[in-house]
Design a protein around this motif. Sequence first.
Motif, short mmCIF file in Angstrom:
data_model
loop_
_atom_site.label_atom_id
_atom_site.label_comp_id
_atom_site.label_asym_id
_atom_site.label_seq_id
_atom_site.Cartn_x
_atom_site.Cartn_y
_atom_site.Cartn_z
N ALA A 118 1.68 -4.97 1.87
CA ALA A 118 1.79 -3.89 0.86
C ALA A 118 2.35 -4.21 -0.34
CB ALA A 118 2.33 -2.83 1.49
N SER A 119 3.67 -4.89 -0.12
CA SER A 119 4.50 -5.11 -1.29
C SER A 119 4.05 -6.17 -2.46
CB SER A 119 5.97 -5.58 -0.94
OG SER A 119 6.63 -4.49 -0.41
N ARG A 120 3.64 -7.17 -1.77
CA ARG A 120 2.99 -8.29 -2.45
C ARG A 120 1.50 -7.90 -3.04
NH1 ARG A 120 -0.53 -12.02 -0.04
NH2 ARG A 120 -0.84 -11.38 2.25
N THR A 121 0.93 -7.22 -2.46
CA THR A 121 -0.42 -6.74 -3.11
C THR A 121 0.07 -5.74 -4.09
OG1 THR A 121 -1.45 -6.91 -0.81
CG2 THR A 121 -2.61 -5.57 -2.56
N ASN A 122 1.11 -4.80 -4.15
CA ASN A 122 1.15 -3.94 -5.47
C ASN A 122 1.59 -4.84 -6.48
OD1 ASN A 122 0.72 -1.40 -3.89
ND2 ASN A 122 2.78 -1.40 -3.29
N VAL A 123 2.44 -5.88 -6.22
CA VAL A 123 2.89 -6.58 -7.30
C VAL A 123 1.44 -7.35 -7.96
CG1 VAL A 123 4.04 -8.86 -7.93
CG2 VAL A 123 5.25 -7.25 -6.50
N ALA A 124 0.54 -7.89 -6.93
CA ALA A 124 -0.78 -8.35 -7.48
C ALA A 124 -1.52 -7.40 -8.19
CB ALA A 124 -1.25 -8.98 -6.43
N LEU A 125 -1.51 -6.06 -7.80
CA LEU A 125 -2.49 -5.05 -8.68
C LEU A 125 -1.58 -4.94 -10.11
CD1 LEU A 125 -2.77 -2.37 -5.97
CD2 LEU A 125 -4.42 -3.57 -7.01
N ALA A 126 -0.43 -4.77 -10.26
CA ALA A 126 0.30 -4.66 -11.58
C ALA A 126 0.05 -5.58 -12.48
CB ALA A 126 1.69 -4.52 -10.90
N LYS A 127 -0.19 -6.97 -11.94
CA LYS A 127 -0.50 -8.00 -12.75
C LYS A 127 -1.93 -8.13 -13.31
CE LYS A 127 2.97 -11.13 -10.96
NZ LYS A 127 3.38 -12.43 -10.21
N ALA A 128 -3.03 -7.60 -12.16
CA ALA A 128 -4.29 -7.78 -12.59
C ALA A 128 -4.63 -6.77 -13.58
CB ALA A 128 -5.16 -7.52 -11.12
N LEU A 129 -3.95 -5.43 -13.31
CA LEU A 129 -4.30 -4.41 -14.23
C LEU A 129 -3.66 -4.44 -15.66
CD1 LEU A 129 -4.89 -1.84 -11.04
CD2 LEU A 129 -6.45 -2.49 -12.56
N ASP A 130 -2.49 -5.26 -15.62
CA ASP A 130 -1.40 -5.38 -16.65
C ASP A 130 -0.86 -4.02 -16.81
OD1 ASP A 130 -0.22 -6.29 -18.67
OD2 ASP A 130 -1.68 -5.85 -20.29
N ALA A 131 -0.39 -3.38 -15.51
CA ALA A 131 0.08 -2.03 -15.50
C ALA A 131 1.47 -2.03 -15.64
CB ALA A 131 -0.34 -1.44 -13.99
N ASP A 132 2.08 -0.85 -16.18
CA ASP A 132 3.50 -0.68 -16.24
C ASP A 132 3.68 -0.13 -14.77
OD1 ASP A 132 4.43 -1.58 -18.63
OD2 ASP A 132 3.41 0.38 -19.54
N VAL A 133 4.99 0.08 -14.27
CA VAL A 133 5.32 0.28 -12.92
C VAL A 133 6.38 1.76 -12.86
CG1 VAL A 133 6.05 -0.21 -10.64
CG2 VAL A 133 4.65 -1.86 -12.08
N LEU A 134 5.80 2.61 -12.03
CA LEU A 134 6.60 3.79 -11.60
C LEU A 134 7.20 3.64 -10.39
CD1 LEU A 134 7.98 6.55 -12.75
CD2 LEU A 134 5.88 7.61 -11.96
N LEU A 135 8.49 3.73 -10.08
CA LEU A 135 8.96 3.58 -8.82
C LEU A 135 9.17 4.92 -8.19
CD1 LEU A 135 11.62 0.85 -9.09
CD2 LEU A 135 9.19 0.84 -8.50
N VAL A 136 8.91 5.20 -6.79
CA VAL A 136 8.91 6.50 -6.15
C VAL A 136 9.69 6.17 -4.85
CG1 VAL A 136 7.84 8.46 -5.04
CG2 VAL A 136 6.91 7.31 -6.84
N GLY A 137 11.00 6.74 -4.75
CA GLY A 137 11.73 6.87 -3.47
C GLY A 137 12.40 8.21 -3.16
N ALA A 138 12.72 8.18 -1.96
CA ALA A 138 13.38 9.49 -1.35
C ALA A 138 14.54 9.23 -0.38
CB ALA A 138 12.43 10.33 -0.63
N PRO A 139 15.82 9.83 -0.76
CA PRO A 139 16.83 9.67 0.29
C PRO A 139 16.61 10.00 1.82
CG PRO A 139 17.34 11.52 -1.19
CD PRO A 139 15.98 11.16 -1.64
N ASP A 140 17.21 9.48 2.58
CA ASP A 140 17.29 10.03 4.04
C ASP A 140 18.04 11.14 3.98
OD1 ASP A 140 15.50 8.00 4.79
OD2 ASP A 140 16.89 6.83 5.36
N GLY A 141 19.33 11.53 3.26
CA GLY A 141 20.11 12.33 3.35
C GLY A 141 20.79 12.55 2.14
N ASP A 142 21.77 13.52 2.11
CA ASP A 142 22.50 13.74 0.65
C ASP A 142 23.42 12.51 0.45
OD1 ASP A 142 21.08 16.25 0.20
OD2 ASP A 142 22.69 17.27 1.04
N ASP A 143 24.02 11.82 1.50
CA ASP A 143 24.64 10.82 1.36
C ASP A 143 24.11 9.67 1.36
OD1 ASP A 143 23.88 10.76 4.03
OD2 ASP A 143 25.95 10.58 4.99
N ASP A 144 22.90 9.42 1.12
CA ASP A 144 22.09 8.07 1.03
C ASP A 144 21.78 7.70 -0.44
OD1 ASP A 144 20.87 5.89 2.90
OD2 ASP A 144 18.73 6.75 2.18
#
Length: 691
Positions: A118-144
């Motif tokens: 998944a990760s290396r394919t996403n990097v390849a997609l960014a290059k192939a489409l000359d795309a900028d990248v937006l990261l999405v994350g979520a904490p496991d808890g308020d202290d994370d």
Amino acid sequence: MTRTLLVVPTGHGVGLTAACLGLVHALERQGVKVGFYKPLAQPRARGADQDRSTALVRLTSALRPPEPIAAHRVEQALSRNGLDSLLEDVVAAAEPLIAEHDVVVVEGLVPGSGLVYASRTNVALAKALDADVLLVGAPDGDDDLEHLAEAMEITARTYQGGERTRVVGAVVNRVHDLGPGTIEKIRGLLARRELALVGTVPFRPELGWARVSDAVHGLDVRALNEGETDRRVKEVVVGAQAVPGILPLLREGVLLIVPGDRDEIILSVCLAAMNGTRFAGLLLTLGVEPDPRVWELCRPAAATGLPILLTQRNSYETATTVHDMDPEVPVDDDERARLVMTAVADALDPDWLATLPTPDHVPRLSPPAFRRRLATQAREANRRIVLPEGTEPRTIRAAVTCHEMGLARCVLLGATRDVLAQAESLGLTLPDGLEIIDPAAVSETYVDALVSTRKHKGMTPDIARNQLDDPITLGTMMLRLDEVDGMVAGAVHTTAATLRPALQLIGPAPGARLVSSVFFMCLPDEVVIYGDCAVNPDPDAEQLADIALQSATSARRFGIDPRVAMISFSTGASGAGEDVVKVTEATRIVRERDPDLLVDGPLQYDAASIASVARSKAPESPVAGRANVFVFPDLNTGNTTYKAVQRSADVISIGPMLQGLAKPVNDLSRGALVEDIVYTIAITAIQAMTP
């Protein structure tokens, strides 16, 4: 030049699809022509036969993104070192989207069990489409939060190339303790890693509430009473205690799992349902149906819409299956998908969103942008709007929504007991600021004012009392006396029943020659205006010109720069007859009264709306091919056209909005949806704000 934005996760289960839905919606609200593309399908444990992200975008917008490359094909290509060939197919499918849109949102792959690529394919997609990248994350808890920032930094490094990083921002999803301090802490943690925080989405439990039908998916249930299986499951309770122990758990939104032989618990649940508690459902286990005598006592509860279902499994196994249900939004759950989409869109930084289109972007008033503008203007107006049909279910839902969104201060006319009972049956809690006025308790106070207003027409106190039994007449009197700022009715009344009291008691605005109407038609790409589709059966040339001028004024009021097409069965001088002469004369009058207005006619509908047709039929027209205000020659044409477009193209139409009255009164279609009523109330509030 089109901007391509690849949205990628920093881990599993961070809400990637929700972020993409919200980003698409936020850009549409800003008038950006946005496209969506999920290049590579995500493998699904349950073997879904369609890509969830693509299906949800189609469900919640007018976009029709292409199907992604199937997951099994992706795995085969990668196992054979065929990534380059795969990316060629991705680029080929993306090219039409990139050519047609200002911004294209591309959803990457989520890492998970078996998805080592998944990760290396996403990097390849960014290059192939000359795309900028937006990261999405979520904490496991308020202290994370520290760990989350580290994960985002690690992911961002994979998109670093020489002096340039493709990463343009980070969205943090599902933050439980979302206060100013938390946001600044996240911003600081990311800034130290040279990442920009562009959105912080709060955790909202209602975004995860599944429907009963989704919760029992895979249980092989049988419906003893199907009821309303779209009710939301807010909590799951296993009924294993005696009745005194279970009573505190009998709350709205609960799905109760009860052994089929526990008659006393079943009866307690049904009694509570009969008394107004809106449970999500009653799920009986062990394959045991209630005793027929018990079931007979349950029938009134079943009549409230309570789903009563039966499964062969035991209670423990059933509870485990429900607990482990797929947390993602089903591809047919429009309501929940829109809640998720709006929550994310509202959390994104508008200044950052404004940087996404390239400088040559030309804004357009898309349906989401129009609805967003309506909501913003209505909040600023802060007007008091009376709703005479106060016990009607859609009207109550709309009033609650308006208060929750801050669109208007609604007043429901109806007996308080009836309104509250209807709200309870709908599972609604009325906000504190939502007023209820019982017409029977106040009608006498308007008798003298009504007599005074209509004395010249022979009005007497007895006739006035009789007329004030009609809640629309009562609401109109409240408006006349400036006790409210506007009125919306028509969900269960005809247009004539809504309009007649307004004409008698409110009257036309100064300078208005007639009262007319417009619909705001939310077409896939933009919002256009249709007039008159509800009031004037066969206007003459003077009246038709008035309708056009009123419609152009309404367009400006709601942020649409009017380009008015006077519709006929012929374009220019291609036809003859009284109808064509009328439209031609009306067009001349409009030009004379407002020389700066872009108007043309007669125009056929296709010549007015389609550029390619306009080039052949009316090449010199300043309006043809790009009209956004369509004025129809008579009510028969207008009403038929609006209904045909609305139903055949699945278009949301807001209205009819009445024009030319001294104070805002608006009619509803009797088939109006709750959303239609909400935005009609918003329009009424805006009308009350501006002269």
